[in-house]
Design a protein around this motif. Sequence first.
Motif, mmCIF file in Angstrom:
data_model
loop_
_atom_site.group_PDB
_atom_site.id
_atom_site.type_symbol
_atom_site.label_atom_id
_atom_site.label_comp_id
_atom_site.label_asym_id
_atom_site.label_seq_id
_atom_site.Cartn_x
_atom_site.Cartn_y
_atom_site.Cartn_z
ATOM 1 N N VAL A 105 6.014 15.803 17.864
ATOM 2 C CA VAL A 105 4.855 16.030 17.006
ATOM 3 C C VAL A 105 3.768 16.685 17.847
ATOM 4 C CG1 VAL A 105 3.115 14.944 15.559
ATOM 5 C CG2 VAL A 105 5.443 14.020 15.629
ATOM 6 N N THR A 106 3.323 17.814 17.412
ATOM 7 C CA THR A 106 2.345 18.581 18.197
ATOM 8 C C THR A 106 0.941 18.483 17.634
ATOM 9 O OG1 THR A 106 2.841 20.568 16.905
ATOM 10 C CG2 THR A 106 4.119 20.203 18.908
ATOM 11 N N THR A 107 0.771 17.871 16.443
ATOM 12 C CA THR A 107 -0.550 17.804 15.826
ATOM 13 C C THR A 107 -1.476 16.927 16.643
ATOM 14 O OG1 THR A 107 -1.752 17.186 13.831
ATOM 15 C CG2 THR A 107 0.148 15.845 14.367
ATOM 16 N N ARG A 108 -2.761 17.193 16.603
ATOM 17 C CA ARG A 108 -3.740 16.414 17.328
ATOM 18 C C ARG A 108 -4.336 15.304 16.467
ATOM 19 N NH1 ARG A 108 -2.863 16.215 22.056
ATOM 20 N NH2 ARG A 108 -5.020 15.525 22.423
ATOM 21 N N ALA A 109 -3.924 15.177 15.184
ATOM 22 C CA ALA A 109 -4.421 14.119 14.293
ATOM 23 C C ALA A 109 -3.315 13.092 14.075
ATOM 24 C CB ALA A 109 -4.869 14.698 12.958
ATOM 25 N N LEU A 110 -3.718 11.880 13.749
ATOM 26 C CA LEU A 110 -2.777 10.800 13.491
ATOM 27 C C LEU A 110 -2.828 10.462 12.002
ATOM 28 C CD1 LEU A 110 -0.836 8.837 14.953
ATOM 29 C CD2 LEU A 110 -2.745 7.223 15.104
ATOM 30 N N GLU A 111 -1.677 10.557 11.334
ATOM 31 C CA GLU A 111 -1.603 10.284 9.901
ATOM 32 C C GLU A 111 -0.626 9.139 9.666
ATOM 33 O OE1 GLU A 111 -0.550 13.736 7.718
ATOM 34 O OE2 GLU A 111 -2.498 14.710 7.988
ATOM 35 N N ALA A 112 -1.080 8.154 8.863
ATOM 36 C CA ALA A 112 -0.228 7.008 8.514
ATOM 37 C C ALA A 112 -0.142 6.927 6.994
ATOM 38 C CB ALA A 112 -0.792 5.713 9.087
ATOM 39 N N ARG A 113 1.093 7.054 6.492
ATOM 40 C CA ARG A 113 1.290 6.920 5.043
ATOM 41 C C ARG A 113 1.887 5.542 4.763
ATOM 42 N NH1 ARG A 113 4.273 10.814 0.601
ATOM 43 N NH2 ARG A 113 4.585 9.178 -0.962
ATOM 44 N N LEU A 114 1.264 4.806 3.831
ATOM 45 C CA LEU A 114 1.708 3.465 3.472
ATOM 46 C C LEU A 114 2.211 3.458 2.037
ATOM 47 C CD1 LEU A 114 -1.185 1.285 4.981
ATOM 48 C CD2 LEU A 114 0.832 2.245 6.106
ATOM 49 N N ASP A 115 3.391 2.882 1.825
ATOM 50 C CA ASP A 115 3.954 2.713 0.491
ATOM 51 C C ASP A 115 4.305 1.229 0.317
ATOM 52 O OD1 ASP A 115 4.347 5.571 -0.606
ATOM 53 O OD2 ASP A 115 5.193 5.669 1.426
ATOM 54 N N VAL A 116 3.860 0.640 -0.780
ATOM 55 C CA VAL A 116 4.065 -0.791 -1.022
ATOM 56 C C VAL A 116 5.091 -0.971 -2.131
ATOM 57 C CG1 VAL A 116 2.972 -2.962 -1.717
ATOM 58 C CG2 VAL A 116 1.739 -1.336 -0.276
ATOM 59 N N SER A 117 6.094 -1.814 -1.894
ATOM 60 C CA SER A 117 7.126 -2.104 -2.896
ATOM 61 C C SER A 117 7.680 -3.496 -2.631
ATOM 62 C CB SER A 117 8.254 -1.062 -2.829
ATOM 63 O OG SER A 117 8.894 -1.106 -1.563
ATOM 64 N N GLY A 118 8.223 -4.100 -3.675
ATOM 65 C CA GLY A 118 8.854 -5.411 -3.536
ATOM 66 C C GLY A 118 7.907 -6.584 -3.658
ATOM 67 N N GLY A 119 6.629 -6.363 -3.713
ATOM 68 C CA GLY A 119 5.664 -7.443 -3.843
ATOM 69 C C GLY A 119 4.282 -6.976 -3.439
ATOM 70 N N PRO A 120 3.231 -7.694 -3.857
ATOM 71 C CA PRO A 120 1.873 -7.326 -3.461
ATOM 72 C C PRO A 120 1.616 -7.678 -2.004
ATOM 73 C CG PRO A 120 1.841 -9.360 -4.715
ATOM 74 C CD PRO A 120 3.266 -8.865 -4.753
ATOM 75 N N SER A 121 0.565 -7.120 -1.449
ATOM 76 C CA SER A 121 0.229 -7.405 -0.054
ATOM 77 C C SER A 121 -1.260 -7.178 0.173
ATOM 78 C CB SER A 121 1.028 -6.506 0.892
ATOM 79 O OG SER A 121 0.651 -6.735 2.249
ATOM 80 N N TRP A 122 -1.829 -8.049 0.975
ATOM 81 C CA TRP A 122 -3.204 -7.835 1.440
ATOM 82 C C TRP A 122 -3.169 -6.844 2.599
ATOM 83 C CZ3 TRP A 122 -5.949 -8.400 5.953
ATOM 84 C CH2 TRP A 122 -7.348 -8.431 5.847
ATOM 85 N N LEU A 123 -4.038 -5.831 2.579
ATOM 86 C CA LEU A 123 -4.051 -4.797 3.615
ATOM 87 C C LEU A 123 -5.447 -4.657 4.212
ATOM 88 C CD1 LEU A 123 -1.951 -1.858 2.083
ATOM 89 C CD2 LEU A 123 -1.290 -3.377 3.959
#
Length: 288
Positions: A201-219
Amino acid sequence: MSGWERGSSGARDGAGIGEELRRAREELGLSLEDVERATKIRRRYLEGIEREDYGVMPAPVYVRGFVRTYADHLGLDGEEYARRMREYQAAHQGEGEDDPILSGEVSVEHPAPPLVSSEGIREAERGRRFSGTSVALPIFAVVLLFAVVAAFYYIGKASYSPGASGGQGGGGAAHPAKQQQNASRSGQGGKQPAGGSSGEVTTRALEARLDVSGGPSWLEIKSDGKVVFVQTVEPGFSRTFTARHEISITSGNAGAVKVRINGQNYGALGEMGQVLTRTFTLKQAGSS
């Protein structure tokens, strides 16, 4: 004609009880209405006692009780007046007649409820309503408090299926970062990516994608040390968060949260029901 009716017709020059009570009342400056309010004996019966016309009573059984109560209210000896009335009634009772007063089968210590004034009945009803309200209000407050606590508990700690893994916590507890963040930071590199591109990965930014399934969650999401998101999310939730150097993800149900960092698929953040914090850095993403 019964013995009682014969006694009533000649009562005005009989025992003299009524005249004595009337004089005592007038000396105290009391009206019949004053006595009625205080004793709850209807005025017509008070007038009958003062006139010594005891035939106005619905039955002889009430007379001694009324006389006793009336005398006590005037500061006289109610027991003595009741005794005199008993002797007077005995003298005027017909031979062989069954009078409940003389036989002792009926007590006249307290007048029967139907003979008290309507004001007394209303006061008694108000007393019962007040008593019922005093009991009901604390019960209602307890029930309401229980409902509020239960609602917050459900929101903060989502219900999971019985087969879900227990992990370190019960899933969704309020502010799980305070419970697990320090311990889990030491294992932030423990879970490896589940797949995806292995290219650098050569990008200088950090990207985090979150997907929730199977139950609710506190984030709770921190971008470069600053909290940018705190919420309990439901299955189907999907969002991308960015940072220049570091992204920290805390979940109350780590198994329900799938993570991609700069395109790399890291799979589930942890186990179902597990309270966990993981931190991803730009350097870590670049070396994957």
